[in-house]
Write an enzyme that holds these catalytic residues in place. Sequence first.
Site, PDB file in Angstrom:
ATOM      1  N   GLU A 162       0.803  -1.222   0.000  1.00 15.83           N
ATOM      2  CA  GLU A 162       0.000   0.000   0.000  1.00 15.83           C
ATOM      3  C   GLU A 162       0.837   1.274   0.000  1.00 15.83           C
ATOM      4  O   GLU A 162       0.321   2.369   0.208  1.00 15.83           O
ATOM      5  CB  GLU A 162      -0.934  -0.010   1.221  1.00 15.83           C
ATOM      6  CG  GLU A 162      -1.933  -1.155   1.223  1.00 15.83           C
ATOM      7  CD  GLU A 162      -3.104  -0.937   0.284  1.00 15.83           C
ATOM      8  OE1 GLU A 162      -3.720   0.143   0.323  1.00 15.83           O
ATOM      9  OE2 GLU A 162      -3.406  -1.862  -0.496  1.00 15.83           O
ATOM     10  N   HIS A 230      -4.843   2.074   6.959  1.00 16.35           N
ATOM     11  CA  HIS A 230      -3.417   2.323   6.750  1.00 16.35           C
ATOM     12  C   HIS A 230      -2.812   2.841   8.044  1.00 16.35           C
ATOM     13  O   HIS A 230      -3.489   3.483   8.854  1.00 16.35           O
ATOM     14  CB  HIS A 230      -3.182   3.361   5.640  1.00 16.35           C
ATOM     15  CG  HIS A 230      -3.577   2.909   4.281  1.00 16.35           C
ATOM     16  ND1 HIS A 230      -4.284   3.694   3.394  1.00 16.35           N
ATOM     17  CD2 HIS A 230      -3.358   1.737   3.639  1.00 16.35           C
ATOM     18  CE1 HIS A 230      -4.487   3.036   2.267  1.00 16.35           C
ATOM     19  NE2 HIS A 230      -3.938   1.838   2.395  1.00 16.35           N
ATOM     20  N   CYS A 347      -2.921  11.668   3.243  1.00 14.95           N
ATOM     21  CA  CYS A 347      -3.237  10.774   2.128  1.00 14.95           C
ATOM     22  C   CYS A 347      -2.911  11.420   0.785  1.00 14.95           C
ATOM     23  O   CYS A 347      -2.547  10.739  -0.165  1.00 14.95           O
ATOM     24  CB  CYS A 347      -4.717  10.403   2.153  1.00 14.95           C
ATOM     25  SG  CYS A 347      -5.185   9.199   3.402  1.00 14.95           S
TER      26      CYS A 347
END
Length: 416
Positions: A162, A230, A347
Amino acid sequence: MSLVEINFDGIIGPSHNYAGLSLGNIASANNAGDTSFPRAAALQGLSKMRHNLALGLVQGFLLPLPRPNGAFLSAIGANGSEDRRLLAAAWSASAMWTANAATVSPAPDTADGRCHLTAANLVTMPHRSQEWPDTVKQLRLAFANPEHFAVHDAVPACFGDEGAANHMRMSASHGDPGIEIFVYGKSGGPFPARQHEQASRAVARLHGIDPARTLFVEQNPEAIAAGAFHNDVVAVANERVLFTHELAFADPEGTYGAIRDLLPEAEIVIVPAAAVSLADAIKSYLFNAQLLTLPSGEMGLVIPLEAWEHPKVRAWLDGMLASNGPIRRVMPVDVRQSMANGGGPACLRLRVVADPATIDQRFLLDEKKIARIEAVVTEHWPASIGADQIGDPALAMRIIAARQALLATLDFAEFG
């Protein structure tokens, strides 16, 4: 060579929508089916970039990927009529969250003295798994100088990766050799643990970083189950400072001890669950913040307005600022359109420590370039997209034309 940290923010694409495709992302699920506002979203993102540029920081950007992605549907023998979620995946603008674009190891950490970037395969979520080939193409444009950069394809899809959202770096200063912390998941209760340990280990090997200065840390399964899909939803690091929730890691004391062993000057700022619960941390995205070293040398925290407006989070932040700790400024920004899909300030950006002169200058921002991008967004980005509009051929043509207008304005013909 003068190394500085450069934040590359994703320009939010014209197909930005709320399809609720991200399992384990509470905000995405809660807002599924709502009307999105792509123009406002992109302008909010650009405003955050302008804010950081005004602080005296170097600011870059990455371009929206081509959407709708007909190749994705063709590869699975679909046209979108079979399943609305497949159609929405082909329209997804999720590449705007560039913290998932790649993992980055700066030159001071690597065996060959180059900055290494490995694109994330994002295989856990279908709408994201289609991103990495176009991401690699873009990274190889931005970081094309082979003397200073090495850009790697994604690791094999059997290992979910990720990107930087599950990776932290700590060092005395950005230009000094650092320690790299890879955070992986084993269990997430009802939700998938997206980052595989073997993906993290593969990236570390590809980058040639010193195993003695590399940590592999398990994320707390309780955090994943609560919606921290995350690690950057519950922890963020910058230079010598780790800012973390008490429940971020499966073995917090072991993690802190290992960090201090490798970086004795490390300062660890822990937010106790008694002050800010895991649920409140995830709802407010307190930790999905940009922890920055400002030109003055002090550290500042760029947080979403949702965190600043949350009573318990605000009370903790006020106490932190009064305590004379390492984080001296808190700066709220409005990224509500991104937040509604589960993406805060952190993000939206990929951190790269490099000499700006070694980067393709088209990817670096100044005030004039931001104004040009804003003009294109204002003219071409859809004002809104309702759930029933996903798949509309006329809207698809408008989205394609909007992106082409941006590429033409910024002289990116080769990324068409």
